[in-house]
Enzyme design. Sequence first.
Site, PDB file in Angstrom:
ATOM      1  N   SER A  61     -62.790 -69.969 -48.584  1.00 56.51           N
ATOM      2  CA  SER A  61     -61.769 -69.040 -49.067  1.00 56.51           C
ATOM      3  C   SER A  61     -61.470 -69.274 -50.546  1.00 56.51           C
ATOM      4  CB  SER A  61     -60.468 -69.227 -48.276  1.00 56.51           C
ATOM      5  OG  SER A  61     -60.720 -69.069 -46.897  1.00 56.51           O
TER       6      SER A  61
HETATM    7  N1  SAM Z   1     -61.451 -73.116 -43.973  1.00 55.34           N
HETATM    8  C1  SAM Z   1     -62.755 -72.865 -44.481  1.00 55.34           C
HETATM    9  C2  SAM Z   1     -63.064 -73.637 -45.739  1.00 55.34           C
HETATM   10  O1  SAM Z   1     -62.205 -74.379 -46.225  1.00 55.34           O
HETATM   11  O2  SAM Z   1     -64.202 -73.518 -46.200  1.00 55.34           O
HETATM   12  C3  SAM Z   1     -63.071 -71.403 -44.661  1.00 55.34           C
HETATM   13  C4  SAM Z   1     -63.339 -70.780 -43.377  1.00 55.34           C
HETATM   14  S1  SAM Z   1     -64.256 -69.299 -43.311  1.00 55.34           S
HETATM   15  C5  SAM Z   1     -63.265 -68.165 -44.201  1.00 55.34           C
HETATM   16  C6  SAM Z   1     -63.934 -68.944 -41.583  1.00 55.34           C
HETATM   17  C7  SAM Z   1     -64.685 -69.845 -40.625  1.00 55.34           C
HETATM   18  O3  SAM Z   1     -64.208 -69.577 -39.310  1.00 55.34           O
HETATM   19  C8  SAM Z   1     -66.185 -69.602 -40.596  1.00 55.34           C
HETATM   20  O4  SAM Z   1     -66.860 -70.792 -40.887  1.00 55.34           O
HETATM   21  C9  SAM Z   1     -66.445 -69.138 -39.162  1.00 55.34           C
HETATM   22  O5  SAM Z   1     -67.696 -69.545 -38.649  1.00 55.34           O
HETATM   23  C10 SAM Z   1     -65.291 -69.766 -38.423  1.00 55.34           C
HETATM   24  N2  SAM Z   1     -64.930 -69.172 -37.143  1.00 55.34           N
HETATM   25  C11 SAM Z   1     -64.843 -67.872 -36.767  1.00 55.34           C
HETATM   26  N3  SAM Z   1     -64.444 -67.775 -35.490  1.00 55.34           N
HETATM   27  C12 SAM Z   1     -64.289 -69.045 -35.031  1.00 55.34           C
HETATM   28  C13 SAM Z   1     -63.879 -69.612 -33.787  1.00 55.34           C
HETATM   29  N4  SAM Z   1     -63.550 -68.873 -32.721  1.00 55.34           N
HETATM   30  N5  SAM Z   1     -63.813 -70.949 -33.676  1.00 55.34           N
HETATM   31  C14 SAM Z   1     -64.138 -71.746 -34.729  1.00 55.34           C
HETATM   32  N6  SAM Z   1     -64.534 -71.271 -35.934  1.00 55.34           N
HETATM   33  C15 SAM Z   1     -64.593 -69.937 -36.072  1.00 55.34           C
END
Ligand code: SAM
Length: 223
Positions: A61
């Site tokens: 993000s």
């Molecule tokens: N917090 C992260 C960082 O600091 O880089 C950014 C996260 S990115 C915007 C969103 C993440 O959520 C992705 O890596 C995606 O694979 C994960 N995601 C989506 N649905 C999910 C779920 N049900 N459980 C775990 N991870 C999930």
Amino acid sequence: MDYEDKRIKLIERLKKRDILTKPSVIKAMLKVPRHEFVPEGAIDSAYIDSPLSIGLDQTISAPHMNAMMCEALNLKEGEKVLEVGTGSGYHAALCAEIVAPINSSNPGHVYTIERHKNLAEKARISLRKTNYETRVSVIVGDGTLGYEENAPYDKILVTASSPKKIPPPLKGQLKDGGILCIPAGSREWGQDLYIILKKGNEFEVEKVSGVRFVPLIGKYGFD
Ligand code: SAM
């Protein structure tokens, strides 16, 4: 300009925009080296206030979003935090820097869940390299189910956008008085960031601002 100078300048800009106000969040953002969490090809963009691709159609993000969510959660030393959506591991490291600073006499812990095994593994490597590995546990799984093993949590943050109905396990695994910070809305556009405060069996919901996140995929998320 070296990475530390770039980081200081980014944080000054976020402070000027009143996005960063809490000393604990400012300190954490100054400390955690964001460039260690982005792919090698994007390293020169690490201190631009923008999301960056981390592969598998996912992103780290934008720093202003990390700052807004950390501020909204009102994180305190000693707290137990659950993050859904590890991605690069950067946001988990920021939370750990606040709840479990080095030499803390009352260290908290961050549990972070990622559905993509490859991203979880890369995040573990970055967290090890930056000395957060004992303060952050990376779990592979469906974060819409929460992480019952260590519940309840003082704070929960979700870094992918949920459908309007917030996953019930996340509300259930929050402590009384705890805060859940979660983007929710439609799969692609029209999402808002919500702060949800648990008071006994009641939930106070505050809409913070319009946002855009990748979708939360899982049992209580999108297909
Ligand atoms: N917090 C992260 C960082 O600091 O880089 C950014 C996260 S990115 C915007 C969103 C993440 O959520 C992705 O890596 C995606 O694979 C994960 N995601 C989506 N649905 C999910 C779920 N049900 N459980 C775990 N991870 C999930």
